[in-house]
Write a protein that holds these residues in place. Structure first.
Motif, PDB file in Angstrom:
ATOM      1  N   UNK A  35      10.858-106.861  15.486  1.00 56.74           N
ATOM      2  CA  UNK A  35      12.083-107.477  16.013  1.00 56.74           C
ATOM      3  C   UNK A  35      12.634-106.584  17.117  1.00 56.74           C
ATOM      4  N   UNK A  36      13.321-107.182  18.088  1.00 61.24           N
ATOM      5  CA  UNK A  36      13.827-106.431  19.224  1.00 61.24           C
ATOM      6  C   UNK A  36      15.343-106.605  19.354  1.00 61.24           C
ATOM      7  N   UNK A  37      15.929-105.711  20.139  1.00 61.52           N
ATOM      8  CA  UNK A  37      17.375-105.739  20.357  1.00 61.52           C
ATOM      9  C   UNK A  37      17.831-107.117  20.814  1.00 61.52           C
ATOM     10  N   UNK A  38      17.115-107.699  21.760  1.00 64.96           N
ATOM     11  CA  UNK A  38      17.503-109.005  22.311  1.00 64.96           C
ATOM     12  C   UNK A  38      17.510-110.095  21.240  1.00 64.96           C
ATOM     13  N   UNK A  39      16.641-109.978  20.238  1.00 58.61           N
ATOM     14  CA  UNK A  39      16.612-110.971  19.155  1.00 58.61           C
ATOM     15  C   UNK A  39      17.921-110.981  18.375  1.00 58.61           C
ATOM     16  N   UNK A  40      18.496-109.807  18.177  1.00 56.95           N
ATOM     17  CA  UNK A  40      19.731-109.708  17.393  1.00 56.95           C
ATOM     18  C   UNK A  40      20.944-110.244  18.142  1.00 56.95           C
ATOM     19  N   UNK A  41      20.817-110.382  19.449  1.00 59.67           N
ATOM     20  CA  UNK A  41      21.930-110.908  20.241  1.00 59.67           C
ATOM     21  C   UNK A  41      22.118-112.422  20.055  1.00 59.67           C
ATOM     22  N   UNK A  42      21.210-113.069  19.347  1.00 58.38           N
ATOM     23  CA  UNK A  42      21.279-114.510  19.194  1.00 58.38           C
ATOM     24  C   UNK A  42      22.166-114.929  18.022  1.00 58.38           C
ATOM     25  N   UNK A  43      23.171-114.130  17.705  1.00 52.99           N
ATOM     26  CA  UNK A  43      24.046-114.497  16.579  1.00 52.99           C
ATOM     27  C   UNK A  43      24.934-115.678  16.973  1.00 52.99           C
ATOM     28  N   UNK A  44      25.296-116.453  15.972  1.00 54.15           N
ATOM     29  CA  UNK A  44      26.067-117.675  16.232  1.00 54.15           C
ATOM     30  C   UNK A  44      27.561-117.497  16.021  1.00 54.15           C
ATOM     31  N   UNK A  45      27.971-116.354  15.455  1.00 48.56           N
ATOM     32  CA  UNK A  45      29.396-116.090  15.254  1.00 48.56           C
ATOM     33  C   UNK A  45      29.619-114.701  14.701  1.00 48.56           C
ATOM     34  N   UNK A  46      30.885-114.310  14.577  1.00 51.15           N
ATOM     35  CA  UNK A  46      31.194-112.962  14.090  1.00 51.15           C
ATOM     36  C   UNK A  46      32.603-112.913  13.521  1.00 51.15           C
ATOM     37  N   UNK A  47      32.854-111.888  12.698  1.00 53.47           N
ATOM     38  CA  UNK A  47      34.193-111.621  12.170  1.00 53.47           C
ATOM     39  C   UNK A  47      34.467-110.130  12.338  1.00 53.47           C
ATOM     40  N   UNK A  48      35.736-109.768  12.512  1.00 53.29           N
ATOM     41  CA  UNK A  48      36.120-108.370  12.717  1.00 53.29           C
ATOM     42  C   UNK A  48      35.928-107.582  11.425  1.00 53.29           C
ATOM     43  N   UNK A  49      35.433-106.350  11.537  1.00 51.92           N
ATOM     44  CA  UNK A  49      35.274-105.462  10.390  1.00 51.92           C
ATOM     45  C   UNK A  49      36.451-104.486  10.367  1.00 51.92           C
ATOM     46  N   UNK A  50      37.188-104.477   9.261  1.00 54.51           N
ATOM     47  CA  UNK A  50      38.323-103.569   9.090  1.00 54.51           C
ATOM     48  C   UNK A  50      37.950-102.472   8.099  1.00 54.51           C
ATOM     49  N   UNK A  51      38.573-101.300   8.258  1.00 53.10           N
ATOM     50  CA  UNK A  51      38.345-100.235   7.282  1.00 53.10           C
ATOM     51  C   UNK A  51      39.266-100.423   6.077  1.00 53.10           C
ATOM     52  N   UNK A  52      39.228 -99.467   5.135  1.00 51.99           N
ATOM     53  CA  UNK A  52      40.000 -99.601   3.891  1.00 51.99           C
ATOM     54  C   UNK A  52      41.500 -99.589   4.132  1.00 51.99           C
ATOM     55  N   UNK A  53      41.931 -99.100   5.307  1.00 55.00           N
ATOM     56  CA  UNK A  53      43.351 -99.053   5.639  1.00 55.00           C
ATOM     57  C   UNK A  53      43.788-100.275   6.447  1.00 55.00           C
ATOM     58  N   UNK A  54      42.858-101.212   6.683  1.00 50.24           N
ATOM     59  CA  UNK A  54      43.183-102.408   7.447  1.00 50.24           C
ATOM     60  C   UNK A  54      43.147-102.224   8.949  1.00 50.24           C
ATOM     61  N   UNK A  55      42.514-101.129   9.412  1.00 47.28           N
ATOM     62  CA  UNK A  55      42.420-100.847  10.849  1.00 47.28           C
ATOM     63  C   UNK A  55      41.134-101.427  11.414  1.00 47.28           C
ATOM     64  N   UNK A  56      41.222-102.000  12.597  1.00 46.67           N
ATOM     65  CA  UNK A  56      40.055-102.548  13.279  1.00 46.67           C
ATOM     66  C   UNK A  56      39.072-101.419  13.587  1.00 46.67           C
ATOM     67  N   UNK A  57      37.831-101.542  13.113  1.00 47.31           N
ATOM     68  CA  UNK A  57      36.829-100.494  13.319  1.00 47.31           C
ATOM     69  C   UNK A  57      36.111-100.610  14.654  1.00 47.31           C
ATOM     70  N   UNK A  58      36.397-101.667  15.417  1.00 49.00           N
ATOM     71  CA  UNK A  58      35.724-101.973  16.678  1.00 49.00           C
ATOM     72  C   UNK A  58      34.291-102.464  16.466  1.00 49.00           C
ATOM     73  N   UNK A  59      33.930-102.726  15.207  1.00 53.04           N
ATOM     74  CA  UNK A  59      32.675-103.378  14.873  1.00 53.04           C
ATOM     75  C   UNK A  59      32.981-104.814  14.453  1.00 53.04           C
ATOM     76  N   UNK A  60      32.042-105.729  14.730  1.00 49.95           N
ATOM     77  CA  UNK A  60      32.154-107.099  14.229  1.00 49.95           C
ATOM     78  C   UNK A  60      30.909-107.412  13.399  1.00 49.95           C
ATOM     79  N   UNK A  61      31.104-108.135  12.315  1.00 46.94           N
ATOM     80  CA  UNK A  61      29.982-108.547  11.460  1.00 46.94           C
ATOM     81  C   UNK A  61      29.470-109.881  11.978  1.00 46.94           C
ATOM     82  N   UNK A  62      28.193-109.900  12.356  1.00 49.48           N
ATOM     83  CA  UNK A  62      27.634-111.098  12.976  1.00 49.48           C
ATOM     84  C   UNK A  62      26.861-111.905  11.949  1.00 49.48           C
ATOM     85  N   UNK A  63      26.745-113.193  12.213  1.00 48.73           N
ATOM     86  CA  UNK A  63      25.925-114.037  11.344  1.00 48.73           C
ATOM     87  C   UNK A  63      25.092-114.984  12.201  1.00 48.73           C
ATOM     88  N   UNK A  64      24.004-115.418  11.593  1.00 46.39           N
ATOM     89  CA  UNK A  64      22.999-116.205  12.305  1.00 46.39           C
ATOM     90  C   UNK A  64      22.843-117.568  11.634  1.00 46.39           C
TER      91      UNK A  64
END
Length: 360
Positions: A35-64
């Motif tokens: 699998x390649x980096x470009x393959x993972x870019x084909x996600x169909x949506x995402x949600x924000x990932x928060x830490x235990x304190x409710x702060x935006x981690x600047x990561x998003x959880x993607x789904x396909x």
């Protein structure tokens, strides 16, 4: 000094040249992956990932889509097997891909893959990124010149990196450092001096607090802290020498204050000499491997002409070695800097041997 003045706005990704490609093949860093980096870019949506304190981690959880998810999960499990095991399919039935996270912050825009062993719920991470030659040089130099080995793979435009465990520096400084004992703070100050020196020697830049981790290790009746770089995007790119010294980033202000309050000047100088000597020993013990890596870097384009000119003159002002002024590539600057450290170490050892012989 503000970050805007200290750092460039954007560092481009540089391709892998023929010599570096041969080096990666020779040392089993180059391998086929499913699998390649470009393959993972084909996600169909995402949600924000928060830490235990409710702060935006600047990561998003993607789904396909369901159509792609099964194939992507299987391919990621195969990558895990190649990275951490023998590459066979035997362990795949015991693995589950729990999450695929994407970070748009920074240069590398990585995917973070969480893989769990379903038999015992142990999990680990690895990262999928776009290949960047300067980052590869950074990873290899960390592998050879730091106290830590690194596991990574390259296939075309895709770079696979293992996760480096530890407490993120910014989290440690805010949450853990205030609770440390005074001896622990003194030990952290020592480690920051050595980390600062190591980064400067091998020209690893941008070590803001969120680009390194603090690793606590319990040793008898106390805790020993070590500092590890986790981001290697800024290997040999910037033209300002200060970028390669973590002490000049405002995010590290509390660590710098710790050094000032806990260490006397002669102790700081002692720890710098210790680190330079350790790096010199690693250069000598790495043999042909580091020579082959530097041979590729010498002819590589991994920075801008204005950055090369500025950095070589700043290092000349510090080292007073005229050879720095003759450098035409960032690889030449790096190679000469490492050689300078090695030669100084050998000269000191030779003077000690001559001194001992004359005393006898």
């Amino acid at each position: 000094m503000s970050e805007e003045k200290l750092m460039s706005k954007k560092k481009p990704a540089y391709p892998v040249n023929e010599k570096l490609d041969g080096y990666l093949h020779r040392y089993s860093r180059k391998i086929e992956i499913p699998i390649f980096y470009e393959d993972l870019l084909r996600f169909s949506g995402s949600v924000v990932v928060y830490d235990s304190q409710g702060t935006d981690t600047l990561w998003v959880r993607v789904y396909y889509s369901d159509f792609e998810r099964e194939e992507i999960d299987l391919s990621l499990k195969k990558v895990y097997s190649i990275l951490h095991s023998d590459g066979s399919d035997r362990i795949l039935e015991y693995l589950n891909v729990d999450a695929v996270d994407f970070c748009t912050f920074g240069n590398s825009k990585p995917f973070r893959i969480k893989v769990r062993n379903i038999l015992n719920d142990n999990y680990t991470y690895f990262y999928v990124k776009k290949t960047d030659a300067s980052r590869i040089y950074g990873l290899e130099l960390e592998h050879m010149l730091s106290p830590y080995n690194l596991n990574f793979l390259v296939c075309g435009d895709t770079l696979i990196e293992e996760h480096i465990a530890g407490i993120p520096g910014d989290v440690f400084i805010n949450d853990v450092l205030p609770k440390c004992t005074e001896p622990e703070k003194a030990q952290l100050a020592k480690e920051f001096v050595k980390f600062n020196e190591r980064c400067m020697i091998r020209l690893l830049g941008d070590m803001r607090s969120y680009n390194y981790v603090i690793v606590p290790t319990h040793d008898f009746d106390h805790v020993v802290y070590k500092i590890r770089a986790i981001d290697f995007d800024q290997q040999c790119f910037e033209g300002k020498l200060k970028v390669y010294r973590p002490q000049f980033f405002k995010e590290n202000y509390k660590m710098v204050e710790l050094v000032r309050s806990k260490l006397q000047k002669h102790s700081v100088d002692q720890y710098k000499i210790e680190e330079r000597s350790i790096v010199a020993k690693r250069i000598l013990s790495s043999g042909d491997r580091i020579k082959r890596l530097l041979d590729a870097c010498l002819i590589d384009e991994i920075s801008l002409d204005e950055n090369i000119t500025k950095l070589k003159l700043e290092i000349y002002d510090m080292a007073k070695d005229l050879d720095f002024k003759k450098c035409k590539t960032m690889g030449e600057v790096l190679s000469l800097a490492l050689d300078f450290v090695k030669r100084n170490y050998q000269d000191v050892n030779m003077r000690q041997i001559i001194g001992n012989d004359s005393n006898n």
